[in-house]
Enzyme design. Structure first.
Site, PDB file in Angstrom:
ATOM      1  N   ARG A  12       5.750   0.486   6.302  1.00 22.19           N
ATOM      2  CA  ARG A  12       5.315   1.600   7.263  1.00 22.19           C
ATOM      3  C   ARG A  12       4.577   2.819   6.920  1.00 22.19           C
ATOM      4  O   ARG A  12       4.970   3.316   5.695  1.00 22.19           O
ATOM      5  CB  ARG A  12       6.540   2.981   7.153  1.00 22.19           C
ATOM      6  N   GLU A  38      -0.325   1.362  -6.191  1.00 22.38           N
ATOM      7  CA  GLU A  38      -0.914   0.661  -6.677  1.00 22.38           C
ATOM      8  C   GLU A  38      -1.445  -0.592  -6.102  1.00 22.38           C
ATOM      9  O   GLU A  38      -2.746  -0.750  -7.090  1.00 22.38           O
ATOM     10  CB  GLU A  38       0.703   0.347  -7.553  1.00 22.38           C
ATOM     11  N   PRO A  51      -1.107   8.995   7.217  1.00 21.55           N
ATOM     12  CA  PRO A  51      -2.434   8.070   6.841  1.00 21.55           C
ATOM     13  C   PRO A  51      -3.554   8.869   5.826  1.00 21.55           C
ATOM     14  O   PRO A  51      -4.204   7.976   5.647  1.00 21.55           O
ATOM     15  CB  PRO A  51      -3.186   7.956   8.636  1.00 21.55           C
ATOM     16  N   GLY A  81       8.364   5.212  -5.702  1.00 22.05           N
ATOM     17  CA  GLY A  81       8.509   6.215  -5.203  1.00 22.05           C
ATOM     18  C   GLY A  81       9.068   6.839  -4.306  1.00 22.05           C
ATOM     19  O   GLY A  81      10.323   7.309  -3.265  1.00 22.05           O
TER      20      GLY A  81
END
Lengths: 720, 53
Positions: free
Chosen positions: A594, A670, A598, A514
């Protein structure tokens, strides 16, 4: 993709800096509305009725008594429902699951199959009538048991080749100094997202509008349009906030039955699945039975690798859980064979569930590698480093970037791996035996075509429109940061609107693709917009809008093996008197391209690792072979890891830069679950000396392993 | 079996085994016999140990 932006951006650096969710305040204050609670005037409520038999035919749906009950408006079933088109291939390259195309015939292929929809003025009246509806069946015998070497199993491709093979496996096994030959099983697992499926359908001036909870509005729009034979432009699907999806929230019976009822009644109809209904209608992760054979030279280098996986699917739909695919990316050997097989049983259709293939497959192969490390007397991390391939083991393609070794080195340092005594069953803390384990992780970094609209508003702010989905991942926030950097502005000046198929086709929130796919489209549109703004003197009241479509750019991407990697570590405590297993700490170090935000990236990784604990120790949907249905299909009977089960989990990442990649983002949805269950299982072996090859590692299995150990068995938990 | 015998693991295990000898578990709940024996022995051994202090 190259872009020529005029000069350096004025503001830089939102990406990579922790940012709380832009819709966080709405969610914690309750201002955010979910699909099942958005008000509509004149709303009617549908309640699905599911089959109580596992296989057979519907003889009669006794609607007359129910139609006389208070508030009941209609009962839809195979005798009166409109015909649907199911002869198409959807946006993700798969035909529709007939479970979603409700009420098309009298056949019942599994327990919990939708047989009717009762629609009433209130949900309570609909439920009361649905429970009173008598459906009679002609029942047939069923087979719901997935067993090793099922005679009806066949190779199946799904999204990846069914089988790959090179070299002479038997020859290389015979030449090996060490051989592992073991079977591993994983049970049926359920998505168990917090918010069950919910949709409201209505006709609005000749246009069908569906307010839903899904992982892709343009996906569901295109499926509904195909199924009801409508122009795509005549269907609008919106999905603003989603309480989890994990692969389960595509086209399902709730949207289709709601559209049928809204059409029949010409008023808005809402259908919400109950938790129990999601067990048969929402898809699930198929149980797997896997066989692995590894052969290694004295130094642990693999000469032979075979990974065979079998999963179940329904009789009406083929779904492949491609567990054998892991080694096609991770490990090479002179002789290399992988195969995914399926068998059609009288069970509900499985579907994608967080890391389909990788999650059960990595459990098996990472546990087998741990066994090989023990046999060969090689440290488990060193064994993996000695088996790092130079190119894709099956494809022969170069890796775009492969920083697995960096993950293991950083993880080993932070976890304290160097001090580990490899012998099992030697550490004790009171009644607890202690052990540590590790495993590798990988997940593909793909991208799919997407379109985006970026508008420079007259007031100097920007609006991004893209049919992305934020299923709890923080996608809306990530896209805000990406857009801000791409536009050279601050995140506060960017408004990101998602979850509306009217914004044009876009990839779903799935496959960890996505954010990568959407970011590509947003940055492309933003770059072009900046070029336009550089030569524009004023912005008109309606703003200046640029539309991007990444279809062409995607085609220019060089053929490479593109994946995220990770190293999972776990420490467990096992009480072999009670069979309890407690995870004391976990560490995951990932190389995932990248990192956009965070804060939410760590949330995704820790969430995946938490699910790994759950997969290792708790989750198991149990089917009654006699009835063919589930035992206790609810969150009381289906155990998931909860707060008391989850220790301090740390997730972090190493630099993973690919200069040739136009986006640089790999996705983190995932990979956190991949290998996590193997790390826990390997730690349980280190604690106790017993190998657990069947998940979950329940107390009874720990007790049985101890009994078989004392009886002189070879450290194996041999139950099935 | 317990009266007059030393309060140690061997005694508790023998008593638990004698008590559970009549148990007829089914295929899927046989672990409960093992669990019962393990719990009786570990809890009584722990209690006997703390009493001795």
């Amino acid at each position: 993709m190259t872009t020529t932006t005029p000069g350096p951006p004025a503001v830089r650096g939102a990406v990579g800096v922790a940012h709380t969710r832009v819709e966080g305040r709405d969610k914690v204050t309750g201002a955010a509305r979910y699909a099942g609670e958005i008000p509509f005037a004149d709303l009617a409520h549908g309640w699905l009725v599911l089959s109580t038999v596992t296989r057979g035919r519907i003889l009669d749906v006794e609607t007359a008594p129910v139609l006389g009950m208070p508030g009941v408006l209609t009962v839809l079933h195979h005798g009166n429902a409109p015909r649907l088109n199911t002869d198409y291939i959807g946006m993700l390259g798969t035909p529709p699951d007939p479970t979603c195309a409700v009420f098309q015939n009298d056949r019942v292929p599994f327990a919990g199959w939708p047989v009717a929809l009762v629609v009433a003025e209130t949900p309570e009246e609909a439920r009361e009538a649905a429970e009173a509806l008598v459906v009679t069946y002609d029942q047939e015998p069923h087979d719901t048991a997935l067993v090793d070497d099922h005679p009806d199993a066949y190779p199946a491709a799904g999204h990846t080749p069914a089988e790959t093979e090179k070299g002479d496996l038997e020859d290389r096994l015979a030449a090996s100094a060490f051989v592992v030959d073991a079977r591993y099983t994983t049970p049926e697992e359920q998505h168990s997202m917090m918010e069950p499926h919910a949709a409201t359908a209505r006709w609005d001036g000749g246009r069908l509008e569906v307010v839903d909870s899904n992982q892709g509005t343009s996906w569901v729009q295109s499926e509904l349009a195909a199924m009801f034979s409508l122009d795509a432009s005549s269907v609008r699907v919106r999905s603003e906030h989603i309480g989890g999806g994990f692969g389960s929230k595509g086209l399902r019976a709730h949207q289709v039955s709601a559209v049928m009822a809204a059409t029949a009644l010409q008023r808005p109809v809402r259908v919400v699945l109950t938790r129990r209904q999601t067990f048969s209608l929402g898809g699930y992760r198929s149980p797997t039975t896997q066989r692995i054979r590894l052969g290694a030279a004295p130094d642990g280098r693999l000469l032979a690798l075979e990974h065979l996986s079998l999963n179940q699917t329904s009789t009406v739909y083929e779904f492949v859980e491609p567990s054998a695919g892991v080694a096609r990316v991770m490990y090479d050997a002179e002789a290399h064979r992988t195969a995914n097989h399926v068998v059609r049983l009288d069970v509900p259709s499985p579907t994608w569930m967080r890391a389909p293939g990788e999650a059960p497959g990595a459990f098996a192969i990472e546990a087998a590698l741990d066994e090989l490390a023990t046999h060969a007397g090689v440290d488990p991390i060193e064994l993996r480093l000695r088996n790092e391939p130079d190119v894709g083991p099956v494809s022969g393609l170069p890796f775009s970037s492969r920083n697995l070794a960096a993950c293991f080195r950083e993880g080993a340092r932070r976890f304290g791996w160097a001090d580990r005594d490899p012998r099992p069953g030697t550490r004790r803390d009171g009644r607890w035996l202690l052990g540590t384990g590790t495993a590798a992780a990988s997940f593909g970094a793909g991208a799919a075509p997407s379109t985006a609209l970026v508008t420079a508003e007259a007031d100097g702010s920007f609006t991004v429109r893209i049919a992305a989905a934020d299923i709890g991942t923080g996608a809306r926030t990530a896209l805000t940061l990406i857009a801000a950097d791409a536009l050279g502005t601050a995140p506060g000046r960017v408004r990101v609107r998602i979850g509306d198929s009217d914004f044009g086709p876009a990839m779903i929130a799935g496959g960890s693709m996505g954010t990568r796919s959407w970011a590509w489209a947003v940055t492309a549109a933003a770059a072009e917009l900046r070029e336009r703004l550089a030569v524009t003197t004023g912005i008109p009241p309606e703003g200046i809008t640029v539309r991007s479509d990444t279809t062409e750019a995607l085609g220019t991407l060089a053929q490479k093996e593109r994946h995220s990697y990770g190293a999972q570590f776990a420490e467990v405590a096992v009480d072999i008197a009670t069979g309890e297993v407690r995870v004391r700490r976990m560490l995951g170090i990932f190389a995932a391209g990248r990192i956009v935000n965070p804060l939410t990236a760590r949330n995704q990784l820790v969430g995946g690792m938490t699910w790994g604990i759950s997969m290792a120790l708790h989750e198991e949907a149990v089917r009654d072979r006699n009835s063919g249905g589930h035992y206790a299909p609810d969150l009381a009977g289906y155990h998931v890891a909860t707060h008391a089960d989850v220790p301090d989990i740390e997730a972090d990442w190493v630099d993973d830069h690919d200069p040739d990649d136009p986006v640089g983002i790999k996705g983190v949805g995932e990979i956190g679950i991949v290998g996590a269950a193997a790390a826990v299982a390997n730690a349980v072996w280190h604690a106790t000396g017993a190998r657990h090859r069947n998940l979950p590692i329940r107390p009874d299995r720990v007790l049985a392993a101890r009994v078989s150990d004392s009886a002189g068995a070879d450290g194996g938990a041999a139950d099935a | 079996m317990l009266t007059g015998a030393p309060a140690d693991g061997a005694t508790f295990a023998a008593a638990a085994d004698a008590e559970l000898a009549a148990a007829r578990p089914l295929p899927d709940n046989g672990y409960k016999v093992t669990l019962m024996r393990n719990l009786v022995v570990s809890v009584l051994t722990e209690l006997a140990g703390s009493d001795a202090r």
